[in-house]
Design a protein around this motif. Structure first.
Motif, PDB file in Angstrom:
ATOM      1  N   PRO A   1       0.839  -1.206   0.000  1.00  0.00           N
ATOM      2  CA  PRO A   1       0.000   0.000   0.000  1.00  0.00           C
ATOM      3  C   PRO A   1       0.871   1.252   0.000  1.00  0.00           C
ATOM      4  CG  PRO A   1      -0.700  -1.557   1.701  1.00  0.00           C
ATOM      5  CD  PRO A   1       0.549  -2.115   1.108  1.00  0.00           C
ATOM      6  N   GLU A   2       0.386   2.295  -0.644  1.00  0.00           N
ATOM      7  CA  GLU A   2       1.130   3.543  -0.818  1.00  0.00           C
ATOM      8  C   GLU A   2       1.834   3.989   0.482  1.00  0.00           C
ATOM      9  OE1 GLU A   2       1.973   5.108  -3.425  1.00  0.00           O
ATOM     10  OE2 GLU A   2       2.831   6.839  -2.378  1.00  0.00           O
ATOM     11  N   GLY A   3       3.106   4.206   0.387  1.00  0.00           N
ATOM     12  CA  GLY A   3       3.863   4.730   1.523  1.00  0.00           C
ATOM     13  C   GLY A   3       4.352   3.664   2.488  1.00  0.00           C
ATOM     14  N   GLU A   4       3.801   2.462   2.383  1.00  0.00           N
ATOM     15  CA  GLU A   4       4.170   1.445   3.374  1.00  0.00           C
ATOM     16  C   GLU A   4       5.328   0.576   2.918  1.00  0.00           C
ATOM     17  OE1 GLU A   4       0.840  -0.682   4.971  1.00  0.00           O
ATOM     18  OE2 GLU A   4      -0.275   1.199   5.202  1.00  0.00           O
ATOM     19  N   PHE A   5       5.966  -0.047   3.888  1.00  0.00           N
ATOM     20  CA  PHE A   5       7.085  -0.943   3.591  1.00  0.00           C
ATOM     21  C   PHE A   5       6.700  -2.363   3.947  1.00  0.00           C
ATOM     22  CE2 PHE A   5      10.911  -3.155   5.343  1.00  0.00           C
ATOM     23  CZ  PHE A   5      11.536  -3.383   4.123  1.00  0.00           C
ATOM     24  N   GLU A   6       6.690  -3.227   2.934  1.00  0.00           N
ATOM     25  CA  GLU A   6       6.471  -4.659   3.173  1.00  0.00           C
ATOM     26  C   GLU A   6       7.739  -5.371   2.748  1.00  0.00           C
ATOM     27  OE1 GLU A   6       1.681  -5.062   2.183  1.00  0.00           O
ATOM     28  OE2 GLU A   6       3.146  -6.168   0.978  1.00  0.00           O
ATOM     29  N   PRO A   7       8.508  -5.912   3.701  1.00  0.00           N
ATOM     30  CA  PRO A   7       9.758  -6.566   3.331  1.00  0.00           C
ATOM     31  C   PRO A   7       9.533  -7.632   2.264  1.00  0.00           C
ATOM     32  CG  PRO A   7       9.441  -6.610   5.726  1.00  0.00           C
ATOM     33  CD  PRO A   7       8.190  -6.048   5.127  1.00  0.00           C
ATOM     34  N   ALA A   8      10.423  -7.665   1.276  1.00  0.00           N
ATOM     35  CA  ALA A   8      10.243  -8.627   0.184  1.00  0.00           C
ATOM     36  C   ALA A   8      10.827  -9.987   0.521  1.00  0.00           C
ATOM     37  CB  ALA A   8      10.891  -8.085  -1.084  1.00  0.00           C
ATOM     38  N   VAL A   9      11.468 -10.090   1.692  1.00  0.00           N
ATOM     39  CA  VAL A   9      11.984 -11.394   2.122  1.00  0.00           C
ATOM     40  C   VAL A   9      11.552 -11.634   3.566  1.00  0.00           C
ATOM     41  CG1 VAL A   9      14.013 -11.557   0.627  1.00  0.00           C
ATOM     42  CG2 VAL A   9      14.185 -10.293   2.769  1.00  0.00           C
ATOM     43  N   SER A  10      11.444 -12.902   3.916  1.00  0.00           N
ATOM     44  CA  SER A  10      11.017 -13.207   5.276  1.00  0.00           C
ATOM     45  C   SER A  10      12.082 -13.979   6.041  1.00  0.00           C
ATOM     46  CB  SER A  10       9.719 -14.020   5.241  1.00  0.00           C
ATOM     47  OG  SER A  10       9.911 -15.139   4.398  1.00  0.00           O
ATOM     48  N   GLY A  11      13.145 -14.380   5.380  1.00  0.00           N
ATOM     49  CA  GLY A  11      14.165 -15.211   6.024  1.00  0.00           C
ATOM     50  C   GLY A  11      14.956 -14.453   7.068  1.00  0.00           C
ATOM     51  N   PRO A  12      15.774 -15.197   7.828  1.00  0.00           N
ATOM     52  CA  PRO A  12      16.548 -14.583   8.909  1.00  0.00           C
ATOM     53  C   PRO A  12      17.682 -13.678   8.420  1.00  0.00           C
ATOM     54  CG  PRO A  12      16.953 -16.962   8.786  1.00  0.00           C
ATOM     55  CD  PRO A  12      15.936 -16.648   7.749  1.00  0.00           C
ATOM     56  N   ALA A  13      18.186 -12.852   9.345  1.00  0.00           N
ATOM     57  CA  ALA A  13      19.312 -11.961   9.055  1.00  0.00           C
ATOM     58  C   ALA A  13      20.485 -12.767   8.502  1.00  0.00           C
ATOM     59  CB  ALA A  13      19.732 -11.252  10.339  1.00  0.00           C
ATOM     60  N   TYR A  14      21.081 -12.273   7.472  1.00  0.00           N
ATOM     61  CA  TYR A  14      22.238 -12.923   6.822  1.00  0.00           C
ATOM     62  C   TYR A  14      21.879 -14.332   6.338  1.00  0.00           C
ATOM     63  CZ  TYR A  14      24.379  -9.147   9.462  1.00  0.00           C
ATOM     64  OH  TYR A  14      24.659  -7.915   9.981  1.00  0.00           O
ATOM     65  N   GLY A  15      20.566 -14.620   6.250  1.00  0.00           N
ATOM     66  CA  GLY A  15      20.121 -15.988   6.062  1.00  0.00           C
ATOM     67  C   GLY A  15      20.176 -16.474   4.627  1.00  0.00           C
ATOM     68  N   ALA A  16      20.461 -17.769   4.519  1.00  0.00           N
ATOM     69  CA  ALA A  16      20.451 -18.426   3.216  1.00  0.00           C
ATOM     70  C   ALA A  16      19.063 -18.290   2.585  1.00  0.00           C
ATOM     71  CB  ALA A  16      20.812 -19.894   3.381  1.00  0.00           C
ATOM     72  N   THR A  17      18.034 -18.301   3.429  1.00  0.00           N
ATOM     73  CA  THR A  17      16.662 -18.199   2.921  1.00  0.00           C
ATOM     74  C   THR A  17      16.486 -16.913   2.110  1.00  0.00           C
ATOM     75  OG1 THR A  17      16.072 -19.165   5.029  1.00  0.00           O
ATOM     76  CG2 THR A  17      14.257 -18.396   3.657  1.00  0.00           C
TER      77      THR A  17
ATOM     78  N   GLN B   1      18.700 -15.148   0.635  1.00  0.00           N
ATOM     79  CA  GLN B   1      19.477 -15.164  -0.616  1.00  0.00           C
ATOM     80  C   GLN B   1      18.690 -15.916  -1.686  1.00  0.00           C
ATOM     81  OE1 GLN B   1      21.341 -17.685  -2.425  1.00  0.00           O
ATOM     82  NE2 GLN B   1      21.997 -16.038  -3.811  1.00  0.00           N
ATOM     83  N   VAL B   2      18.037 -17.014  -1.280  1.00  0.00           N
ATOM     84  CA  VAL B   2      17.251 -17.794  -2.243  1.00  0.00           C
ATOM     85  C   VAL B   2      16.004 -17.004  -2.656  1.00  0.00           C
ATOM     86  CG1 VAL B   2      15.932 -19.922  -2.581  1.00  0.00           C
ATOM     87  CG2 VAL B   2      18.101 -19.981  -1.308  1.00  0.00           C
ATOM     88  N   GLU B   3      15.359 -16.373  -1.666  1.00  0.00           N
ATOM     89  CA  GLU B   3      14.115 -15.647  -1.965  1.00  0.00           C
ATOM     90  C   GLU B   3      14.325 -14.575  -3.036  1.00  0.00           C
ATOM     91  OE1 GLU B   3      11.266 -14.925   1.665  1.00  0.00           O
ATOM     92  OE2 GLU B   3      13.312 -14.957   2.431  1.00  0.00           O
ATOM     93  N   LEU B   4      15.471 -13.913  -2.996  1.00  0.00           N
ATOM     94  CA  LEU B   4      15.715 -12.856  -3.991  1.00  0.00           C
ATOM     95  C   LEU B   4      16.831 -13.238  -4.949  1.00  0.00           C
ATOM     96  CD1 LEU B   4      15.141  -9.446  -2.196  1.00  0.00           C
ATOM     97  CD2 LEU B   4      13.616 -10.763  -3.639  1.00  0.00           C
ATOM     98  N   SER B   5      16.891 -14.509  -5.255  1.00  0.00           N
ATOM     99  CA  SER B   5      17.946 -15.039  -6.117  1.00  0.00           C
ATOM    100  C   SER B   5      17.992 -14.330  -7.479  1.00  0.00           C
ATOM    101  CB  SER B   5      17.673 -16.534  -6.303  1.00  0.00           C
ATOM    102  OG  SER B   5      18.692 -17.111  -7.038  1.00  0.00           O
ATOM    103  N   ASP B   6      16.838 -14.175  -8.126  1.00  0.00           N
ATOM    104  CA  ASP B   6      16.831 -13.590  -9.476  1.00  0.00           C
ATOM    105  C   ASP B   6      17.237 -12.115  -9.442  1.00  0.00           C
ATOM    106  OD1 ASP B   6      16.061 -15.994 -10.460  1.00  0.00           O
ATOM    107  OD2 ASP B   6      13.940 -15.447 -10.743  1.00  0.00           O
ATOM    108  N   PHE B   7      16.676 -11.395  -8.486  1.00  0.00           N
ATOM    109  CA  PHE B   7      17.013  -9.970  -8.368  1.00  0.00           C
ATOM    110  C   PHE B   7      18.504  -9.793  -8.116  1.00  0.00           C
ATOM    111  CE2 PHE B   7      17.482  -6.676  -4.835  1.00  0.00           C
ATOM    112  CZ  PHE B   7      17.756  -5.624  -5.700  1.00  0.00           C
ATOM    113  N   THR B   8      19.035 -10.530  -7.163  1.00  0.00           N
ATOM    114  CA  THR B   8      20.434 -10.297  -6.795  1.00  0.00           C
ATOM    115  C   THR B   8      21.386 -10.764  -7.899  1.00  0.00           C
ATOM    116  OG1 THR B   8      20.262 -12.288  -5.426  1.00  0.00           O
ATOM    117  CG2 THR B   8      20.143 -10.179  -4.294  1.00  0.00           C
TER     118      THR B   8
END
Ligand code: GLU
Ligand code: MG
Length: 467
Positions: free
Chosen positions: A163-179, A181-188
């Motif tokens: 929603p306008e102005g809001e921040f919804e994290p695009a990943v849910s995995g833990p800090a520095y987490g392998a999860t 890295q996989v979740e945003l594999s294509d972007f990164t």
């Protein structure tokens, strides 16, 4: 590397021929336009663009832009100083052709940082890039010193569909987490490809601590190139993210609570090709000059924060025990002191040893920040400033007596406190010159007024999508 000469009406020697050849080459590569980029006093990247065919004209005569942008606030309202902020006048923006990059994340576009001069061909005293070029050139000429710098880039990745102005994290995995890295594999992966295609020397790309947070670190360059590179990295991250349905924020505090986005600066001083931060008789191999350089920075950190942490949102990030370095202290590989002495690994020290400055975020104009950091360090060298004792562990745990015995102070806890310290720092104001120093004060005071009465959540929201 000798910094580039100031622009002159008619073009820097050889630039028009170079721009003419470049224009042909760029058109052949499918480029239609060139983004001419600079950063205002509030740290907002602002641009003009020209069609590729007009690049030679831009190299010869620059591109017009009002000086009013030097006193823009992050919300695009305008404050004034004695000299800046009026609707009158015009400046010429000259691209640095040596830094031109074809933007992989934005097909059809190239990008170049600019220096700004007046219509009379004089340096514009409000131009941050010109200021940094001058600081670097003077240090070389008068002190025989050169510098290497790198700006770390942290950012939060959100969903563009939020929603306008809001921040919804695009990943849910833990800090520095392998999860993550996989979740945003294509972007990164696309991001790394874009950086490589643009000649951006990425050292690392990793998921960071905060919600949706990632970081890129890049190799060190001369300070002007390092500042340019920090802009280009951000332009690239944003563009590639957009192509993946993602939205990024480099704001110091995307959310009011928790760890923020830093823009830690790595800085080293060199003499005759030798790194002064290693191979010396001082602590951790620092030379006497590197110790004094560090001491010079340490002494001026409270005033420096008005330049390195320039937003009301910066002070949501600058909190103890969040790795942002909010105490006037230094330590080897210490993540909670404002200054972290990085020795590098055995075998790499001649290249890798440097000083990391932590209370810097990406709302800072990198040209102003690097120029002021260097000016502070140079003053330390010139005055043979003694470096106090090292602090290990988290300075937040020191009791009052111990902290005061060590000279460990909390950095400003608000932008207003930082501005007060900056006003009192004649050396920094003189280094910037009156036009830039007054712009810094006016813009910071404007930001303070703009958020008066807002709570932390509202402050974070106000700047979330401005950086
Ligand atoms: N995010 C932290 C900051 O705001 C830095 C984390 C790190 O040490 O990389 O400075
Ligand atoms: Mg980090």
């Amino acid at each position: 590397m000798t910094p580039l000469a100031d622009p002159v009406p008619g073009g820097r020697p050889g630039d028009v021929e170079r721009a003419t050849a470049l224009a042909g080459e760029l058109a052949g590569r499918g480029v239609h336009g060139v983004v001419l980029a600079y950063v205002d006093t509030a740290g907002i990247g602002r641009v003009k663009t020209v069609p590729v065919a007009k690049l030679p004209a831009a190299a010869a005569w620059g591109v017009g832009m009002s000086p009013v942008f030097d006193t823009f606030l992050a919300d695009d309202s305008i404050v004034t100083t004695d000299v800046l902020g009026s609707p009158d006048g015009d400046l010429r923006l000259y691209p640095d052709l040596g830094r031109l990059a074809v933007l992989s994340g934005q097909p059809g576009w190239a990008w170049a940082p600019v220096d700004r001069i007046t219509q009379e061909g004089e340096r514009h005293p409000g131009c941050g890039r010109t200021f940094l070029r001058r600081i670097v050139a003077d240090a070389e000429q008068h002190h025989g010193l050169t510098f290497k710098a790198a700006v770390e880039i942290e950012w939060a990745v959100g969903r563009a569909s939020a929603p306008e102005g809001e921040f919804e994290p695009a990943v849910s995995g833990p800090a520095y987490g392998a999860t993550r890295q996989v979740e945003l594999s294509d972007f990164t992966a696309d991001l790394l490809a874009a950086c490589a295609a643009q000649g951006l020397d990425v050292d690392q790309l990793h998921p960071e601590y905060a919600a949706g947070q990632f970081e890129i670190s890049v190799g060190a360059l001369d300070p002007v190139a390092a500042a340019d590179r920090s802009l280009l990295v951000r332009q690239t991250v944003r563009a590639v993210a957009g192509r993946h349905g993602l939205r990024v924020s480099f704001a110091p505090a995307v959310l009011a609570e928790g760890v923020g986005n830093g823009g830690h600066v790595h800085l080293s001083a060199w003499r005759e090709g030798t790194n002064l931060h290693t191979g010396g008789e001082g602590r951790y191999g620092m030379t006497a000059e590197a110790e004094s350089f560090t001491a010079g920075l340490l002494a001026r950190l409270p005033a420096l924060t008005a330049v390195t942490a320039p937003s009301p949102a910066s002070y949501l990030r600058l909190r103890p025990s969040q790795w942002a370095g909010v105490f006037t202290a230094w330590g080897r590989e210490t993540r909670e002191t404002a200054l972290r002495v990085v020795t590098g690994t055995l075998g790499l020290r001649d290249r890798a040893a440097n000083l990391e400055v932590k209370p810097v975020d990406l709302a800072a104009n990198p040209y102003l920040a690097l120029g002021c950091l260097i000016a502070a360090g140079l003053d330390g060298i010139a005055s043979s400033a003694p470096l106090p004792e090292e602090t290990t562990g988290d300075p937040a745990r020191l009791d009052e007596a111990e902290a005061s015995a060590r000279g460990v102070r909390r950095l400003p806890t608000s932008l207003a406190e930082a501005v007060t310290a900056f006003r009192g720092d004649e050396l920094l104001r003189a280094a910037l010159g009156p036009v830039l120093a007054d712009a810094v004060i006016a813009v910071r005071e404007g930001e303070i007024a703009a958020v008066a009465g807002l709570d932390d959540e509202q402050v974070a929201a106000a700047y979330r999508w401005r950086y």
